[in-house]
Design a protein around this motif. Sequence first.
Motif, short mmCIF file in Angstrom:
data_model
loop_
_atom_site.label_atom_id
_atom_site.label_comp_id
_atom_site.label_asym_id
_atom_site.label_seq_id
_atom_site.Cartn_x
_atom_site.Cartn_y
_atom_site.Cartn_z
N TRP A 85 0.85 -1.21 0.00
CA TRP A 85 0.00 0.00 0.00
C TRP A 85 0.88 1.25 0.00
CZ3 TRP A 85 -1.43 4.34 2.80
CH2 TRP A 85 -2.72 4.83 2.61
N ARG A 89 1.96 4.02 -3.26
CA ARG A 89 1.74 5.46 -3.12
C ARG A 89 3.06 6.23 -3.10
NH1 ARG A 89 -1.93 2.46 -1.96
NH2 ARG A 89 -4.13 2.97 -2.27
N THR A 114 3.00 10.53 3.00
CA THR A 114 2.35 9.56 2.11
C THR A 114 0.88 9.40 2.50
OG1 THR A 114 4.45 8.42 1.87
CG2 THR A 114 2.48 7.19 1.22
N ALA A 118 -2.48 10.57 0.40
CA ALA A 118 -3.49 9.55 0.09
C ALA A 118 -4.86 10.01 0.59
CB ALA A 118 -3.11 8.23 0.73
N ARG A 121 -6.18 12.76 -1.61
CA ARG A 121 -6.62 12.23 -2.91
C ARG A 121 -7.96 11.50 -2.78
NH1 ARG A 121 -2.25 9.10 -4.35
NH2 ARG A 121 -0.94 10.93 -4.33
#
Length: 429
Positions: A85, A89, A114, A118, A121
């Motif tokens: 994950w 990213r 990060t 995320a 987004r």
Amino acid sequence: MSKILVIGGGAAGMMAAAAAAEEGHSVVLYEKNEKLGKKLYITGKGRCNVTNACDFESFFENVVSNPKFLYSSYGRWNSWDLMDWLEARGLKLKTERGNRVFPASDKSSDVIRTFQKALERLGVVISLNTEVEGLWVEEDRCRGILIKETGKIPADAVIVATGGLSYPTTGSTGDGYRWAGKAGHTVTGLRPALVPMEAVFGDGTPVSELQGLALKNVAVRIQKGQKDLAGDFGEMMFTHFGVSGPVLLSASSVAARELEKGPLELFIDWKPALRDDQLDARILREFEAAKNKLLKNVAGNLLPVRAVPVVLRLSGVPPERPVHEVTKEERLRLVHTLKEFPMRLTGLRGYSEAVITQGGISVKEVHPATMESKKVKHLFFAGEVLDVDAYTGGFNLQIAWSTGHAAGKAAGKPEELGNSSKPEGRREE
Ligand SMILES: Cc1cc2nc3c(=O)[nH]c(=O)nc-3n(C[C@H](O)[C@H](O)[C@H](O)COP(=O)(O)OP(=O)(O)OC[C@H]3O[C@@H](n4cnc5c(N)ncnc54)[C@H](O)[C@@H]3O)c2cc1C
């Protein structure tokens, strides 16, 4: 689409918010600090040991409290899922000694960044500087949260990821425990863990005599009466109040509960690679090579020089004695003291020095697959607020990621909330 409120912008809360948003839900993440991940920032001495790339069995061996509760959430979202994950990213990772995983940059801030990207987004609304006051619970159902300025904020589900009590300056002040208690949950005995311990030498003298002395390759053993509670091999250090360092931090997690009830014995083996007879032979060799020297001067070949007076005092062999006058009985006493150097542990240091909090919301009252409360519908918990904790090595953060992910995936699916009313005895995946 459900409306999900996540309280706490630490590891568990950020993961939960991301997982819920990935399911297409409308998510708001509340954090009382001015930024996300304040504790995450200081993890791993600023490098953030994000997880541990060990096999499944080893993972659970490293969980101290309630490993079985984690089978389901870790089974669904394990260390490799987390690593994939993060790397998907853009965060490059590296694995070091002991399968410890770090960002390749050695910067915890890159992990936080990060997550932040995320979340943005995914359209998660991040509400910083917002201290949640409590949960809005009516008729055994969580209806939302309470915030001083705005009052009640309704939601379809609430995820509490407020952390524990350790390092309170990072924002972990135990709010989640209080709310859970008020909502009818049991909060099991809270105590600092992975924490330095207060101690005295076996003769009752203060440890400050050796303050700052670090030892490598020693074996430690904690004993209550005749029963061994914990044992480990590696590095430790003496401090002004007692003992610290990796092996004793780990041992503190196992000894914490017993130490609350009274002092425990700690034994240090300064020469774990040698059996008693081998160590005796080694000492004899030293004595023969320096026949007319005083014991206190020869002992420096066996031990850090600073430790010589303490070890000789506890062995009861006069330091001023020339080695050729040391009797066999005295030599064996010295061997014994080196192999079982006695100390007494008298207490744990406080939360401000503890890596984690042991105890928390009883896992018996939380569904292990979804993290939903068995007492209050539409209420979920994740991370350190739960009664789960592990040794150092990335395991505690992985607990936050796995439980956060489970809560985030389950929170927005009202039809799945039926999980909470599964008949007793049905196995949860
Ligand atoms: C010095 C140190 C080093 C560590 N190093 C590592 C490591 O390298 N690897 C590892 O695996 N583990 C490490 N840990 C342990 C790890 O940091 C924790 O297990 C983990 O952070 C727990 O995550 P969490 O999200 O449950 O809680 P937290 O990270 O504590 O997050 C909880 C968040 O909730 C917020 N909050 C609390 N109450 C409210 C409220 N009322 N309203 C709004 N927000 C609120 C807090 O401000 C906080 O940001 C370390 C811990 C410490 C102290």
